[in-house]
Design an enzyme around this catalytic site. Structure first.
Site, mmCIF file in Angstrom:
data_model
loop_
_atom_site.group_PDB
_atom_site.id
_atom_site.type_symbol
_atom_site.label_atom_id
_atom_site.label_comp_id
_atom_site.label_asym_id
_atom_site.label_seq_id
_atom_site.Cartn_x
_atom_site.Cartn_y
_atom_site.Cartn_z
ATOM 1 N N SER A 135 0.946 -1.189 -0.041
ATOM 2 C CA SER A 135 0.129 -0.057 0.076
ATOM 3 C C SER A 135 0.916 1.262 -0.046
ATOM 4 C CB SER A 135 -1.064 -0.062 1.254
ATOM 5 O OG SER A 135 -1.390 1.327 1.624
ATOM 6 N N TYR A 148 -3.211 -1.813 9.946
ATOM 7 C CA TYR A 148 -2.960 -1.782 8.265
ATOM 8 C C TYR A 148 -1.724 -1.356 8.106
ATOM 9 C CZ TYR A 148 -4.337 -1.860 3.559
ATOM 10 O OH TYR A 148 -4.141 -1.889 2.353
#
Length: 248
Positions: A135, A148
């Site tokens: 990400s 995350y």
């Protein structure tokens, strides 16, 4: 890499970026096997002609079951795309530690365990690749998503080290041809995971296209959409990059 004729195992391939990756890779001639755990989505992908292995990758038993289900069949490309987003914001009240554990396993432990469990098959391929989907938040974190961000950052550093290990070395005990190790760093993408996120979202189809392009062109990284700007900012000043993302 010429994708035509390659066998691909794609985790989290029944919706979002994964589903688009499956469709695009299949259109280029790959045999794509996907994993998923939502029965309706699994059935939908099977209806489109995909082999689907039902798998819950948030725990060791689920990952080991997937490796066992794969068995000794050939494998050219492993795409670790499955991921979980967990609400872990103390400003909103209490947090769910068990949900955090599940997300940590799915986002970080599962890719590592799958790579280890399928390395023999990848080494047997004449041209193999591993794609780890991290990400933009692996570069600089967002305050509302610490779990995350931590897992994706961990997977990013694992990927960097793994690439160094698996590049062509001439040492037959490691591998004969070298295994391409690619990191894909999406921005905010228009998927179910980002429902309710007010930020501008990239279409999943375009995100998948850029990941496939990175595979075809042999790139080490696919910095997608706004992640490109974030990478530039981070190279100039990590503090500047963090000051931007931590607001979200």
């Amino acid at each position: 890499m010429n994708i035509d004729g390659k066998t691909v195992l794609l985790t989290g391939g029944t919706n979002g970026i994964g589903r688009e990756l499956a469709l695009q890779l299949k259109a280029k001639g790959a045999a794509v096997i996907v994993t998923g755990r939502n029965p309706e989505r699994v059935s939908a992908m099977e209806a489109e002609g995909f082999e689907v292995i039902s798998a819950d990758l948030s725990n060791v038993a689920g990952v080991d079951a997937l490796i066992a289900a794969w068995g000794g069949r050939p494998l050219d490309v492993l795409i670790n795309n499955a991921g979980q987003l967990v609400d872990h914001d103390f400003r909103k009240g209490g947090v769910d530690a068990d949900a955090a554990d599940d997300a940590i396993y799915a986002n970080l432990n599962a890719p590592i365990r799958l790579i280890a469990g399928l390395m023999e098959q990848l080494n047997a391929s004449a041209q193999a690749a591993i794609i780890n989907v991290t990400s933009g938040l692996a570069i600089a974190p967002a305050a509302r998503q610490p779990v995350y961000c931590a897992t994706k950052s961990g997977l990013r550093f694992y990927t960097l080290a793994l690439r160094e290990q698996l590049k062509k070395t001439g040492r037959e005990q490691l591998n004969k041809t070298g295994i391409a190790v690619i990191e894909a760093l999406p921005p905010v993408v228009d998927t179910q995971m980002n429902d309710g996120n007010p930020m501008k979202k990239m279409p999943a189809e375009e995100c998948a296209r850029q990941i496939v392009e990175a595979l075809e062109k042999g790139r080490d990284e696919a910095n997608i959409g706004l992640t490109k700007a974030l990478r530039i900012a981070e190279s100039v000043s990590p503090v500047l990059a963090r000051s931007v993302t931590l607001k979200f």
